[in-house]
Design a protein around this motif. Structure first.
Motif, PDB file in Angstrom:
ATOM      1  N   ILE A 388       8.685  50.826  -0.130  1.00 40.78           N
ATOM      2  CA  ILE A 388       9.329  49.136  -0.746  1.00 40.78           C
ATOM      3  C   ILE A 388       8.318  48.454  -1.909  1.00 40.78           C
ATOM      4  CG2 ILE A 388      10.590  46.904  -0.253  1.00 40.78           C
ATOM      5  CD1 ILE A 388      11.103  48.693   3.279  1.00 40.78           C
ATOM      6  N   VAL A 389       7.677  48.414  -1.392  1.00 35.38           N
ATOM      7  CA  VAL A 389       6.751  47.850  -2.833  1.00 35.38           C
ATOM      8  C   VAL A 389       5.968  48.496  -3.612  1.00 35.38           C
ATOM      9  CG1 VAL A 389       6.055  46.216  -0.647  1.00 35.38           C
ATOM     10  CG2 VAL A 389       4.131  48.141  -1.244  1.00 35.38           C
ATOM     11  N   ALA A 390       6.362  50.021  -4.525  1.00 37.86           N
ATOM     12  CA  ALA A 390       5.303  51.036  -4.787  1.00 37.86           C
ATOM     13  C   ALA A 390       5.737  50.109  -6.271  1.00 37.86           C
ATOM     14  CB  ALA A 390       6.416  52.086  -4.562  1.00 37.86           C
ATOM     15  N   PRO A 391       7.190  49.690  -6.988  1.00 38.26           N
ATOM     16  CA  PRO A 391       6.946  49.203  -8.319  1.00 38.26           C
ATOM     17  C   PRO A 391       6.134  48.265  -9.359  1.00 38.26           C
ATOM     18  CG  PRO A 391       9.401  49.831  -7.115  1.00 38.26           C
ATOM     19  CD  PRO A 391       8.140  49.785  -6.279  1.00 38.26           C
ATOM     20  N   LEU A 392       6.052  47.499  -7.012  1.00 40.13           N
ATOM     21  CA  LEU A 392       4.846  46.601  -7.642  1.00 40.13           C
ATOM     22  C   LEU A 392       3.021  47.080  -8.357  1.00 40.13           C
ATOM     23  CD1 LEU A 392       5.814  43.746  -4.743  1.00 40.13           C
ATOM     24  CD2 LEU A 392       6.395  43.672  -6.832  1.00 40.13           C
ATOM     25  N   ALA A 393       3.363  47.963  -8.083  1.00 45.40           N
ATOM     26  CA  ALA A 393       1.596  48.910  -8.132  1.00 45.40           C
ATOM     27  C   ALA A 393       1.623  49.501  -9.657  1.00 45.40           C
ATOM     28  CB  ALA A 393       1.453  50.070  -6.818  1.00 45.40           C
ATOM     29  N   ALA A 394       2.976  50.010 -10.187  1.00 43.33           N
ATOM     30  CA  ALA A 394       3.006  50.169 -11.213  1.00 43.33           C
ATOM     31  C   ALA A 394       2.322  49.662 -12.918  1.00 43.33           C
ATOM     32  CB  ALA A 394       4.110  50.033 -11.989  1.00 43.33           C
ATOM     33  N   ASP A 395       2.025  48.405 -12.277  1.00 44.21           N
ATOM     34  CA  ASP A 395       1.047  47.345 -13.973  1.00 44.21           C
ATOM     35  C   ASP A 395      -0.475  46.807 -13.286  1.00 44.21           C
ATOM     36  OD1 ASP A 395       3.282  48.241 -15.084  1.00 44.21           O
ATOM     37  OD2 ASP A 395       4.256  45.810 -14.561  1.00 44.21           O
ATOM     38  N   MET A 396      -0.315  47.485 -11.735  1.00 42.46           N
ATOM     39  CA  MET A 396      -1.585  46.783 -11.128  1.00 42.46           C
ATOM     40  C   MET A 396      -3.049  47.391 -11.969  1.00 42.46           C
ATOM     41  SD  MET A 396      -1.277  46.010  -7.362  1.00 42.46           S
ATOM     42  CE  MET A 396      -0.193  44.860  -6.574  1.00 42.46           C
ATOM     43  N   SER A 397      -4.161  47.251 -11.521  1.00 41.01           N
ATOM     44  CA  SER A 397      -5.173  47.940 -11.866  1.00 41.01           C
ATOM     45  C   SER A 397      -5.351  49.015 -10.974  1.00 41.01           C
ATOM     46  CB  SER A 397      -6.997  47.357 -12.508  1.00 41.01           C
ATOM     47  OG  SER A 397      -6.777  46.323 -10.605  1.00 41.01           O
ATOM     48  N   SER A 398      -6.781  49.761 -11.266  1.00 39.08           N
ATOM     49  CA  SER A 398      -6.550  50.976  -9.837  1.00 39.08           C
ATOM     50  C   SER A 398      -7.035  50.224  -9.028  1.00 39.08           C
ATOM     51  CB  SER A 398      -7.401  52.008 -10.696  1.00 39.08           C
ATOM     52  OG  SER A 398      -8.414  51.303 -11.229  1.00 39.08           O
ATOM     53  N   THR A 399      -7.788  49.696  -9.036  1.00 38.71           N
ATOM     54  CA  THR A 399      -8.180  48.714  -7.666  1.00 38.71           C
ATOM     55  C   THR A 399      -7.368  48.105  -6.441  1.00 38.71           C
ATOM     56  OG1 THR A 399     -11.129  47.870  -8.743  1.00 38.71           O
ATOM     57  CG2 THR A 399     -10.620  46.371  -7.381  1.00 38.71           C
ATOM     58  N   HIS A 400      -6.687  46.444  -7.815  1.00 40.12           N
ATOM     59  CA  HIS A 400      -5.894  46.684  -7.034  1.00 40.12           C
ATOM     60  C   HIS A 400      -4.284  47.160  -5.769  1.00 40.12           C
ATOM     61  CE1 HIS A 400      -6.264  41.927  -7.532  1.00 40.12           C
ATOM     62  NE2 HIS A 400      -7.214  42.249  -8.483  1.00 40.12           N
ATOM     63  N   ALA A 401      -4.442  48.298  -6.791  1.00 35.47           N
ATOM     64  CA  ALA A 401      -3.639  49.112  -6.414  1.00 35.47           C
ATOM     65  C   ALA A 401      -4.063  49.864  -4.703  1.00 35.47           C
ATOM     66  CB  ALA A 401      -3.397  50.415  -7.195  1.00 35.47           C
ATOM     67  N   ALA A 402      -5.704  50.357  -5.287  1.00 33.74           N
ATOM     68  CA  ALA A 402      -6.149  50.320  -4.003  1.00 33.74           C
ATOM     69  C   ALA A 402      -6.224  49.521  -2.622  1.00 33.74           C
ATOM     70  CB  ALA A 402      -7.990  50.912  -4.227  1.00 33.74           C
ATOM     71  N   LEU A 403      -6.245  48.448  -3.091  1.00 36.10           N
ATOM     72  CA  LEU A 403      -6.107  46.988  -2.152  1.00 36.10           C
ATOM     73  C   LEU A 403      -4.880  46.892  -1.717  1.00 36.10           C
ATOM     74  CD1 LEU A 403      -8.592  44.760  -3.769  1.00 36.10           C
ATOM     75  CD2 LEU A 403      -8.564  45.536  -1.636  1.00 36.10           C
ATOM     76  N   LEU A 404      -3.145  46.741  -2.466  1.00 38.72           N
ATOM     77  CA  LEU A 404      -2.604  47.464  -1.886  1.00 38.72           C
ATOM     78  C   LEU A 404      -2.248  48.663  -0.812  1.00 38.72           C
ATOM     79  CD1 LEU A 404       0.543  45.852  -1.780  1.00 38.72           C
ATOM     80  CD2 LEU A 404       1.012  47.828  -3.798  1.00 38.72           C
ATOM     81  N   VAL A 405      -2.705  49.358  -1.048  1.00 40.02           N
ATOM     82  CA  VAL A 405      -2.507  50.396   0.551  1.00 40.02           C
ATOM     83  C   VAL A 405      -3.296  49.959   1.291  1.00 40.02           C
ATOM     84  CG1 VAL A 405      -4.114  52.692   0.905  1.00 40.02           C
ATOM     85  CG2 VAL A 405      -2.762  52.292  -1.584  1.00 40.02           C
ATOM     86  N   LEU A 406      -4.471  49.377   0.757  1.00 39.89           N
ATOM     87  CA  LEU A 406      -4.926  49.192   2.778  1.00 39.89           C
ATOM     88  C   LEU A 406      -4.325  47.779   2.583  1.00 39.89           C
ATOM     89  CD1 LEU A 406      -8.933  48.995   1.539  1.00 39.89           C
ATOM     90  CD2 LEU A 406      -8.031  50.616   2.606  1.00 39.89           C
ATOM     91  N   ALA A 407      -3.590  47.046   2.590  1.00 36.29           N
ATOM     92  CA  ALA A 407      -3.468  46.273   2.801  1.00 36.29           C
ATOM     93  C   ALA A 407      -1.962  46.148   3.799  1.00 36.29           C
ATOM     94  CB  ALA A 407      -2.564  44.608   1.752  1.00 36.29           C
ATOM     95  N   ILE A 408      -1.401  47.505   3.047  1.00 31.79           N
ATOM     96  CA  ILE A 408       0.135  48.425   3.709  1.00 31.79           C
ATOM     97  C   ILE A 408      -0.465  48.738   5.183  1.00 31.79           C
ATOM     98  CG2 ILE A 408       1.622  49.664   3.903  1.00 31.79           C
ATOM     99  CD1 ILE A 408       1.939  49.299   1.072  1.00 31.79           C
ATOM    100  N   GLY A 409      -1.785  49.237   4.998  1.00 30.03           N
ATOM    101  CA  GLY A 409      -2.165  49.796   5.965  1.00 30.03           C
ATOM    102  C   GLY A 409      -3.190  49.103   7.464  1.00 30.03           C
ATOM    103  N   ALA A 410      -3.359  47.807   6.716  1.00 28.66           N
ATOM    104  CA  ALA A 410      -3.898  46.591   7.691  1.00 28.66           C
ATOM    105  C   ALA A 410      -2.349  46.122   8.504  1.00 28.66           C
ATOM    106  CB  ALA A 410      -4.250  45.607   6.550  1.00 28.66           C
ATOM    107  N   GLY A 411      -1.596  46.361   7.563  1.00 29.91           N
ATOM    108  CA  GLY A 411       0.010  46.016   8.608  1.00 29.91           C
ATOM    109  C   GLY A 411       0.384  46.788   9.909  1.00 29.91           C
TER     110      GLY A 411
END
Length: 463
Positions: A388-411
């Motif tokens: 669902i949130v994949a398009p939000l990562a398109a313009d993210m830096s590699s660090t913030h994309a990794a943090l998005l992975v971790l946020a989803i994993g935490a949830g």
């Protein structure tokens, strides 16, 4: 669900278009159908995700002859990208279990720990063993060790059981090469090495709080527990041949070191044409790193335990059977994710997120929380939220994309309850009632989820 929460924060002057409303209805209907199929009708998640993908495409207006085209494409891409890694991880985990390597790690650490240090020692053991093992395999391996230590040292089960479970769960949700984080890395096109490094950074304080520290509260809430006779381990003589502690530890940590080495080379060298960079990119790729560890494990674990070539081959072969279901679920989740993207849900979410000024990290966490509560599956929650949130990562830096992975994993770890197989596994192993399991295991999972996102959010402002 999520859109309802978001609507409260939305400006009243921004109406939805008919297309947005149709997509929103399609998403809610398909996720609702998946939840009902899994929880009420007890349908296998693979079939539920397949049917949910078809329903999503149909309601969103896809041509009838192409209803499952996106699903097939996503299924194949996900299995190709993640299935091999899951298979290699299963092989390494089976070698670790059958050779006695897990017991060697446990015995060595526990022999050097006093009574006060036991909860910390169990958390350390679980974290080390949790790197190559799937959660359910880790529970089956580790809980007998917990029961044995509790009986030998006359220690309350909760005091050492919670740290052990926390170690396994934190690694399962936040650190590759576990299926959930791997799928999220693939869906969000995040850098695996950076995700692994940040995952370990978040995992350590999260484990400390949800493990040894929370165990003190859980011990009071649950009260004294008797070691259940049905699951109490039977002490047997040690086999004549066992792997060495150093060799076992080196084998477990090899893929982690190789992947972290690649991430470090990307930062320090930062030249794709340089020979050292190309070497690190090769040996630090997940497939090569896990393949190297598995091949090394055949020697350091299998041969060191006295296994013949035939037995090593048989051990590796038998590891693949139990993970077939996991691979199909992960693949189906990838198909559902691709369907979400192809019907335009991802782009709509991007527009909604920017319109309502909601952090992508918090949005990913909330979506994963709701799907976790509904389905009971951390993997399904991770896969769906990542899609669902994949398009939000398109313009993210590699660090913030990794943090998005971790946020989803935490949830995806939030409040495990009666619709989660892990809930019943823990309940039966510890001989607890449903109420005691909620007070200990379910609350512990919630603590992990909340602490992790509480660390991730400020970290995203710093990095």
């Amino acid at each position: 669900m999520i859109p309802t929460l978001l609507a409260a924060a939305a400006p009243p002057a921004l109406p939805h278009t008919d297309s947005d409303a149709r997509l929103l209805f399609a998403v809610l209907l398909s996720i609702g159908a998946i939840v009902v199929l899994i929880t009420r009708l007890k349908l296998h998640p693979f079939l539920a995700l397949t049917l949910g993908s078809g329903l999503l495409a149909a309601v969103a207006g896809a041509p009838f002859d192409k209803l499952l085209g996106s699903f097939s494409t996503g299924f194949g891409a996900t299995v190709a990208g993640v299935g091999l890694l899951i298979g290699l991880g299963a092989m390494l985990g089976k070698l670790l279990a059958d050779s006695g390597g897990a017991n060697i790690i446990a015995d060595t650490v526990l022999s050097r720990s006093g009574p006060r240090a036991l909860p910390w020692a169990m958390a350390l053991i679980a974290a080390v063993l949790g790197l190559p093992l799937f959660f359910e395999v880790g529970v089956v391996l580790l809980i007998p060790i917990v029961l044995l230590v509790a009986r030998r040292g006359n220690v309350p089960l909760m005091r050492i059981g919670i740290p052990a479970l926390a170690g396994l769960s934190v690694l399962h949700g936040l650190v590759p090469p576990h299926p959930g984080p791997l799928v999220a890395v693939d869906a969000l096109k995040a850098d695996l090495g950076i995700t692994l490094a940040l995952g370990l950074l978040i995992a350590v304080p999260t484990l400390v709080i949800a493990g040894p520290l929370f165990a003190r509260l859980a011990e009071r809430w649950v009260g004294p527990l008797e070691i259940p006779q049905a699951t109490a381990p039977v002490e047997t003589d040690k086999p004549e041949h066992t792997p060495g502690f150093g060799a076992v530890l080196a084998t477990i940590l090899l893929p982690v070191v190789l992947m972290l080495g690649k991430a470090l080379a990307d930062v320090v060298i930062d030249d794709p044409k340089a020979l050292p960079q190309r070497v690190f990119d090769f040996i630090g790729s997940p497939l090569i790193a896990l393949l190297a560890a598995t091949l090394l494990g055949m020697l350091t674990l299998g041969r060191a335990a006295g296994f013949t070539k035939e037995r090593i081959s048989d051990t590796v072969g038998r590891s693949l059977g139990p993970i077939a279901g996991i691979v199909f679920i992960v693949g189906a989740g990838g198909g559902f994710k691709q369907t979400l993207i192809d019907v335009g849900v991802g782009n709509a979410v991007s527009e909604w997120s920017s319109r309502w000024h909601i952090s992508a990290l918090l949005l990913g966490w909330l979506i994963a929380v709701l799907i976790r509560l509904a389905t009971g599956s951390a993997t399904v929650a991770t896969i769906t939220a990542a899609g669902i949130v994949a398009p939000l990562a398109a313009d993210m830096s590699s660090t913030h994309a990794a943090l998005l992975v971790l946020a989803i994993g935490a949830g995806s770890l939030f409040f495990s309850h009666v619709n989660d197989a892990g809930f019943w596994l823990v309940k039966e192993y510890f001989g607890m009632s449903v109420g005691q399991t909620i007070k200990s295991w379910s609350v512990m999972e919630t603590v992990i989820s909340v602490v992790a996102i509480a660390l991730i959010m400020p970290l995203s402002l710093v990095l």
